[in-house]
Write an enzyme that holds these catalytic residues in place. Structure first.
Site, PDB file in Angstrom:
ATOM      1  N   ASN A  59       0.818  -1.208   0.000  1.00 31.15           N
ATOM      2  CA  ASN A  59       0.000   0.000   0.000  1.00 31.15           C
ATOM      3  C   ASN A  59       0.851   1.257   0.000  1.00 31.15           C
ATOM      4  OD1 ASN A  59      -2.411  -1.457   0.187  1.00 31.15           O
ATOM      5  ND2 ASN A  59      -2.478  -1.322   2.421  1.00 31.15           N
ATOM      6  N   ALA A  60       0.221   2.329  -0.431  1.00 30.74           N
ATOM      7  CA  ALA A  60       0.749   3.667  -0.200  1.00 30.74           C
ATOM      8  C   ALA A  60       0.019   4.218   1.021  1.00 30.74           C
ATOM      9  CB  ALA A  60       0.513   4.555  -1.413  1.00 30.74           C
ATOM     10  N   GLY A 108       1.089  -1.487   3.866  1.00 31.86           N
ATOM     11  CA  GLY A 108       0.557  -2.794   3.487  1.00 31.86           C
ATOM     12  C   GLY A 108       1.268  -3.866   4.282  1.00 31.86           C
ATOM     13  N   LEU A 137      -0.210  -9.236  22.263  1.00 31.64           N
ATOM     14  CA  LEU A 137      -1.091  -8.616  23.259  1.00 31.64           C
ATOM     15  C   LEU A 137      -0.819  -7.127  23.424  1.00 31.64           C
ATOM     16  CD1 LEU A 137      -0.704 -11.436  25.956  1.00 31.64           C
ATOM     17  CD2 LEU A 137      -2.559 -11.190  24.285  1.00 31.64           C
ATOM     18  N   ASP A 180       3.305  -5.707  12.316  1.00 34.86           N
ATOM     19  CA  ASP A 180       4.051  -6.186  11.149  1.00 34.86           C
ATOM     20  C   ASP A 180       5.547  -6.254  11.436  1.00 34.86           C
ATOM     21  OD1 ASP A 180       1.684  -6.351   9.717  1.00 34.86           O
ATOM     22  OD2 ASP A 180       1.862  -4.315   8.949  1.00 34.86           O
TER      23      ASP A 180
END
Length: 296
Positions: free
Chosen positions: A12-13, A41, A212, A243
């Site tokens: 993604n941008a 992304g 968590l 991520d």
């Protein structure tokens, strides 16, 4: 496109919009600062995190025939990610609008763009190049058919299948059973029917990691359940922290670490990310993260 770590996922941008408070329905609010643009992304973020952690990484996905797609490919290459498996397609690159409040919490709206075209056929076309892969990672921002196809390919070549089922979507039982580990947060765990607070329990996957947030993570294998504390940091922006965790986890597993050790390194990478602004732009190298962790 051969690499020990292959990531299949979205690109993604990102546009990050700082807000002083969350607007209510019907309210018009001014931004609290300038809009920041950068790579995002889950697929791209996790590929960058794995590369910065020291892994040789190849990414499979799609960008559009637009300036955002060209920028994304350039940024990925600059971070050391092999993009030979990224297709450039007619249409728009995926886009995410991210609202971030002064406490670092976020709300994210995503237009998938050509990420929606990453399907079973994309995976099959790329999988013949995965012979060197030891770890293959995929997330929930691509189709169910693509995720199931990745799991099938991993079983065929004997690669370790890491599944970050975020956002949650239904996948085949065989796909869950192949995941080693399945990585989810508390909300996604509940959607699958997993209680991360239990000292032990059954899991639909070979192994399990539940993140968590500020409370760390739980690692569960057939022989051990271990809770790992989060690193204490001043939160700047939580965007992409999960991520950073998953990409670092995959890199450490590919390097031969056991799951608990890999998850420990991943918690440090996530802490570094929340202490900095942006998604992929907030990630540190392995040396930067280790220095950061020692200081705490």
């Amino acid at each position: 496109m051969t690499a020990p770590v292959v990531v299949v996922g979205s690109i993604n941008a990102d546009e990050t919009l700082p807000v002083a408070t969350w607007p209510t329905p019907g309210e018009t609010s001014l931004l609290a600062g300038p809009v920041r643009r950068g790579l995002g992304g889950k697929g791209a973020n996790q590929a960058v995190a794995a590369a910065l952690a020291g892994a040789d990484v190849a990414l499979v996905g799609a960008v559009g025939e637009d300036a955002s797609g060209a920028d994304a490919l350039r940024s990925l290459r600059d971070d050391g990610v092999n993009v030979d498996g990224v297709r450039t397609l007619a249409g728009a690159t995926g886009r995410a609008l991210i609202l971030v409040d002064p406490h670092g919490e976020n709300l994210i709206l995503v237009d998938p763009g050509v990420n929606a075209v990453v399907d079973e056929g994309t995976v099959r076309a790329a999988a013949r190049h995965w012979t060197a892969a030891t770890v293959v990672l995929v997330q929930g921002e691509v189709s169910r058919a693509a995720i199931d196809a990745v799991a099938h390919s991993c079983r065929a070549i004997g690669a370790r299948f890491v599944l970050n089922l975020a956002p949650f979507l239904e996948v085949d039982a065989d796909t869950l059973a192949t995941a080693d580990p399945l990585v989810v947060n508390e909300i996604e765990a509940a959607q699958i029917g997993i209680d991360p607070t239990a000292e032990a329990g059954t899991s639909p996957a070979r192994s399990l990691v539940v993140t968590l947030g500020g409370d760390g993570a739980v690692v569960r294998t057939a022989s051990v359940t271990e809770r790992l504390p989060a690193r204490p940091v001043e939160v700047v922006d939580t965007t992409g922290a999960g991520d950073a965790f998953v990409g670092t986890l995959a890199a450490r597993l590919a390097a031969g670490a056991d799951l608990v050790a890999a998850a420990g390194a991943a918690t440090a990478a996530a802490a570094y990310a929340v202490a900095h602004s942006g998604a992929a732009s907030s990630y540190g190298t392995r040396n930067q993260i280790e220095h950061f962790a020692r200081a705490r």
